[in-house]
Design a protein around this motif. Structure first.
Motif: not given
Lengths: 220, 666, 318
Positions: A7, A11, A116, A128, B523-524, C153-154, C157-158, C163, C173-175, C177, C181, C315, C317-318
């Protein structure tokens, strides 16, 4: 590579793209140079992080080159040139900021999709990272295209080259390429700056002539 | 039951010739509009019975008119029933409004006969179950509305509007005709046969494009919108309300019927085309609206925006349907349909308000209005509700449908296609921009026309409008609130439509705690308009009573403060053009090639400084003007053919005959 | 028992935000003054101002309509409801399902809609200039924040704030990008929405660059008090919103005990103080922009938000 390392690498690469956007947004030469210094610092951090993660000590060298040359020496030198030429006023952007930013978003989207799509099998970080570096390269080109001022074109070019360095360090197992590309790119940068310096003189003579024309009542 | 509907339409068609006779009678308009009100209410109730029937019946009928071997087929299924409700709700409200407003009409003879015919045309389009009846009704609807557009034919602007409208309507019908031609293939114009046929992907795509052109030009999709802001304001206000609020929905019906129902399963790229048209339509429409100063034209351009939102929803539904995610498709489709209903409600309301203002002041130009909230408080209140609703602000109805559309957008990363991954965030951004611009646009509309001080004597002496008109406006305002705070009932009522068109339904809403709406899972996301409304009302009144009781309730009137520079001249106020100047300057320089030229007099001269603002319609200049020029050029060249000798004419005819024979022979 | 606790915590939240909002504004003013080496007004000055204003007579312009008198209450109610739905010390609010993040933003949009109308009601030049500029700023700020919300929200997921706060507080969640932003975009929008430097200056009058103050120029007495209180609430709301999305740690979950709530409240004070301090620091170190630089500033926020959402789209995972 663990999740957090992953991550942080992301970042940093993302911050480089963000820094490129900040450069796109600037319309004063001094602040452009400051942002460029920040750009190079972020690059140095990113490379250093890769060196730490990949346990590749030679990358620390690359990082320190980026930090010393690009974040300190070159901005300071350009700063002096600007002072000497007396052009510390607004950059004439050829296209408006809004449109440039939109184009920038489009370019990032394009590089994301291209990278990608063509590398589905590769390691997630590498793809990425590559996508980010391609974005930085394209944004650098965009800066060069949208600016008329030679100094900002130089800065655009340098940020483009930062993107190349990012691409090289992100991919594992290319130490030699990294060394060569870094050395080569610094060399190129110096040459290009030299060439641009001549053009700067030329250009600013002509700019002065335009200013004279405007005084005579002809729209320049 | 369909016989009730058909008899009602027949009654409307009979009212049309009766209108000729009634137009000379002093109370004729009351009789005619009263008749229309009764008939449209009957139709609305009939359709509602079908829509709410738990067994979702389809009612069929065939009449021995039309093509001799085909007959005219009519059917009311869920989709038709829903659009019948929209059409006749709008028609009933317009008739109620016209009971008051229509009395003041100068040229009754030019409005009364066409009004019921126009209503009948729209009803038949929605009920038609074969291509021939559909097209005939479509053209009938276009022609009657054209007649209403040019009813005030003495104003040159209206004549031009009518001309452009007639051309674009013919173009649209031509495209639909070709689309049905392709669909019919073997020559069977029955919709059932078209559903059964399986055209190849290429042919189906061709049909999609033709329908997008045909129905899209009627609905006002950019760049086919050019006629709409000319024609809609030109008609009498209750007809403008019908054209904007209802007829554009009939066009949406045409699109949905053909693309979702008659065509086979969608190709993956169809949605991209629809989204790429819908998103920009929304933003461009409202930007155009912001640049206008004529109230009715602002409303007409805002119709384009709302059509863009509807088509965005439909595009999303197509995308999800193509990928087999039919539960999300149901969400997007329901959002689009709910917006169809909402837009019919608030746009009719706003056009009625504009009509009331026009009648009271004789002005459509906002720069000559102002301060009407003092002279017409009830109209102002109703229009304010319409403005809040159309700006997509909670707790009114516009917000609900936009919120549902946004929820569908948030689910779209699940789509596999790369093109959609790029285009959907962009469209989401465009919709968000459009929503913000809409708020700006309606702050301007309400603020300039109803607030402030009167800018002209006619605005200063305006009088409140009549009770029928107010009744129609308050009825629609009430519906706007109800749809906003109890959307669950409306979403559930749309379930059969969504089931028939995209094959799935949104989760059942009514019966959830506190009538919350939950489009996917709690939940969404969830939204409760009722509670938001109640909270705002309670907090507001609690604050008011607490402050009045505990602190101070004294009030004095004094001159306006205005930073110490009050000026009695009303021209000092911000005008419609100056209000939108910042936005014009930020966005207009690219989109409208807008330019401001300030001319300062030389020093020591007493001449006034001048500011000239140029705004260009780049779509008109870039697309329509060249076509018009090309046609003009061609007709000029062909003009010589009008001055030939008889022998040459005969030669031409003869050669044409021979060529045709040759084509047949080879 | 649980219901009672939920109602209590929701009620406590409602009155907490109302009570804290003037304090936050007072704190920001104080820090700004100290940074400029001034002594500054006392921390409690905003409360005194409000009370004084409430007690005064309302002087209404002769031309003001009924709408003008209703609007302060509408703005206040809308802002207060919105602020009560943003989690502060505890993440599980009783009524959090009433309005998700999009609805909260739209609620603030309603408040702004009426505020712009109020500026035009009396028919003065200053009111018009304020409203016109306000809608110009809103026309960029609102899409920017909406798209930021899309991005966030993406990831979560809510669109439900509780939530989102729970998700962001979890370790999954982690860091990201796109989160970075989104944070930058949200801060820019928050500055614009709260009429702070560099977009607007909350401390000026009689200057052609002002926006918010120009709109409320004709208000006095209790009406002005309500409008001031609403803007203070709005500032608190945005600080809480940023805290709740980006530093959600410490907020008490719905089913926790009293200690967790006390701990969450203490931490929330800390977050507010940090946010207020950073705001003051930023405001003292930057100059106000020309009006037509603001669109570029906000356009940048819009683009960043769009970029965040786009990254999320292409992507995972970003």
């Amino acid at each position: 590579m663990s999740g957090l390392q992953f991550d942080i690498a992301h970042l940093l690469a993302g911050s480089l793209v963000l820094a490129s956007f900040v450069m796109l947004y600037q319309d004063r030469l001094y602040s452009l140079l400051n942002v460029y210094a920040m750009h190079a610092t972020v690059l140095a951090m990113s490379v250093a992080w890769q060196a730490f993660v990949q346990e590749a000590p030679h990358l620390y060298l690359t990082a320190s080159i980026a930090l010393v040359f690009k974040a300190i020496i070159i901005p300071v030198a350009l700063h002096r040139i600007i002072v000497r030429l007396g052009i510390h006023r607004e950059i004439e952007t050829a296209v408006g900021v809004g449109l440039t930013m939109m184009a920038g978003i489009g370019l990032v989207a394009l590089s994301m999709v291209v990278m990608l799509r063509v590398t589905p099998g590769a390691d997630a970080l590498a793809r990425e990272d590559l996508a980010f570096s391609l974005s930085v390269v394209l944004l650098g080109l965009l800066i060069m295209v949208t600016r008329r001022n030679a100094v900002s074109q130089v800065v655009g070019f340098m940020s483009l080259e930062n993107g190349l360095v990012l691409a090289a360090t992100g991919a594992k197992g290319m130490p030699l390429v990294v060394e060569i590309s870094v050395a080569f790119s610094v060399l190129i940068a110096f040459i290009v700056i030299g060439i641009f310096l001549f053009r700067i003189r030329e250009r600013f003579d002509s700019v002065d002539v335009q200013a004279l024309d405007r005084f005579r009542g002809e729209r320049g | 039951m369909i016989s009730v509907a058909l008899w009602a339409v027949a009654a409307l068609l009979l009212l049309a010739p009766a209108g000729i006779a009634l137009s000379v009678h002093p109370r004729g308009s009351t009789v005619l509009y009263g008749g229309c009100l009764v008939v449209t209410l009957t139709l609305a109730v009939t359709a509602l019975i079908n829509l709410l029937d738990p067994f979702h019946p389809t009612w069929d009928a065939t009449l021995p008119v039309g093509l001799p071997w085909l007959g005219a087929h009519f059917r009311i299924d869920a989709l038709s029933a829903f659009f019948l409700v929209v059409v006749n709700l709008g028609g009933a409200a317009a008739s109620l409004f016209a009971l008051g407003y229509g009395r003041h009409e100068d040229s009754q003879g030019r409005v009364l006969p066409f009004y019921p015919a126009y209503l009948a045309g729209m009803n038949i389009v929605v009920m038609a179950n074969d291509a021939f009846s559909f097209l005939v009704a479509w053209e009938f609807m276009s022609l009657t509305s054209w007649a209403l557009v040019v009813s005030h034919h003495r104003e040159a602007e209206n004549v031009r509007a009518g001309y452009v409208y007639l051309l674009m309507a013919s173009f649209g019908t031509l495209c639909l005709l070709l689309a049905f031609g392709v669909l019919a293939g073997g020559g069977n114009y029955d919709f059932d046969a078209m559903r059964a046929a399986h055209p190849s992907a290429a042919l189906a795509s061709l049909v999609l494009m033709l329908v997008l052109l045909g129905a899209g030009s009627k609905a006002g999709l950019v760049p086919l919108h050019a006629w709409l802001p000319l024609a809609h304001p030109a008609a009498p206000s209750h007809v403008s309300a019908l054209m904007s609020g209802v007829m554009t929905k009939v066009a949406v019906y045409g699109f949905v019927r053909i693309v979702f129902d008659l065509l086979p399963a969608p190709e993956w790229w169809w949605s991209m085309v629809v989204l790429a048209v819908g998103g920009p339509t929304a933003t461009m429409g409202v930007l155009y609206a912001l640049m206008q100063r004529d109230i009715k034209r602002v409303l007409a351009y805002s119709t384009i925006e709302n059509i863009g939102i509807i088509f965005t929803g439909l595009g999303l539904a197509l995308a999800f349907k193509a990928e087999g995610l039919d539960w999300v498709a149901a969400l997007a489709f329901t959002a689009a349909m709910l917006h169809v209903l909402n837009h019919a409600l608030f746009k009719s309301l706003l056009f009625f308000g504009a009509g009331a203002v026009l009648h009271a002041t004789g002005e459509r130009d906002m720069e000559k209005l102002g301060g009407l909230i003092h002279r017409m408080p009830q109209t102002a209140f109703a229009v304010l509700i319409g403005c809040v609703a159309i700006s997509a602000l909670p707790p009114f109805n516009g917000f609900v449908s936009e919120w549902l559309t946004f929820q569908a957008i948030l689910l779209s990363p699940q789509l596999p296609s790369w093109g959609l991954k790029l285009i959907i965030p962009a469209v989401g951004g465009l919709l968000a921009l459009a929503a913000a611009f809409a708020a700006a646009c309606f702050v301007k509309l309400f603020g300039i026309s109803f607030l402030g001080r009167a800018r002209s004597p006619c605005a200063a002496e305006a009088n409140e409008t009549d009770h029928f008109s107010l009744g129609a406006m308050f009825l629609l305002a009430f519906f706007c609130l109800i749809t906003g705070i109890l959307p669950g009932f409306f979403i559930d009522a749309l379930a059969p439509v969504s089931k028939a068109m995209v094959g799935n339904v949104m989760p059942h809403q009514v019966g959830l705690e506190w009538l919350t709406i939950v489009p996917i899972a709690e939940s969404r996301s969830s939204y409760n308009g009722l509670l938001v409304f109640l909270f705002v009302v309670i907090c507001g009144s609690a604050a008011a009573s607490a402050i009045h009781r505990l602190a101070s309730d004294r009030l004095r009137r004094g001159p306006a403060w205005d930073c110490g520079y009050p000026d009695p001249n009303p021209a000092i106020q911000y005008s419609a053009s100056s209000f939108s100047q910042p936005i014009r300057r930020v966005f207009g320089s690219v989109i409208f090639a807008a330019r401001e030229i300030g001319e300062m007099p030389p020093p020591s001269s007493a001449a006034p400084a001048r500011l000239t603002v140029e705004v260009h319609d780049l779509i008109w200049n870039g697309l329509y003007a060249p076509i018009a020029k090309g046609i003009g050029f061609a007709t000029e060249r062909l003009n010589v053919l009008q001055f030939l000798t008889i022998r040459r004419y005969l030669t031409l005819v003869f050669v044409a005959l021979i060529v045709l024979l040759l084509v047949v022979a080879l | 028992m649980t219901t009672l606790r939920d109602i209590l915590s929701q009620g406590a939240q409602m009155f907490l935000v109302l009570l804290l909002a003037p304090l936050l504004t007072g704190f920001v003013r104080k820090v700004k003054a100290r940074l400029l080496r001034r002594r500054g007004p006392p921390l409690l000055q905003p409360y005194r101002d409000l009370i004084r204003l409430m007690r005064k007579d309302v002087v209404l312009a002769e031309n003001a309509s009924w709408l003008f008198r209703v609007i302060p209450y509408l703005i206040f109610a809308g802002t207060w409801v919105a602020a009560s739905l943003v989690p502060t010390f505890g993440s599980g609010l009783l009524f959090s399902w009433t309005a998700d993040l999009i609805a909260i933003i739209a609620l603030l949009g309603s408040a702004r809609f009426f505020q712009a109308l109020a500026g035009m009601d009396v028919g003065t030049a200053f009111g018009g200039i304020g409203s016109s500029r306000e809608v110009m700023i809103a026309s960029l700020a609102e899409p920017a924040i909406l798209i930021t919300v899309f991005g966030v929200a993406m990831i979560a997921g809510s669109t439900q704030l509780s939530r989102i706060a729970e998700f962001m507080g979890s370790s999954e969640v982690g860091l990201r990008v796109s989160l970075g932003l989104a944070l930058v975009a949200l801060i820019i929008v928050a500055l614009a929405e709260n009429a702070r430097i560099p977009v607007d200056n909350p401390a000026t009058h009689l200057e052609l660059t002002m926006v918010h103050e120009a709109m409320v120029l004709e208000y006095s007495g209790r009406h002005l008090a309500l409008i001031d209180l609403s803007s203070e609430l709005k500032l608190l709301l945005y600080v809480s919103l940023i805290a709740c999305i980006f530093v959600p740690w410490g907020a008490a979950p719905a089913d926790s005990g009293i200690q967790a709530f006390v701990f969450g409240a203490a931490l929330y004070f800390g977050k507010l103080a940090a946010g207020g301090f950073l705001l003051a620091l930023f405001e003292t170190s930057i100059a106000k922009m020309r009006v037509f630089r603001i669109p570029e500033f906000l356009g940048a926020a819009l683009m960043l938000a769009l970029l965040a959402t786009l990254l999320r789209f292409v992507s995972g995972s970003l």
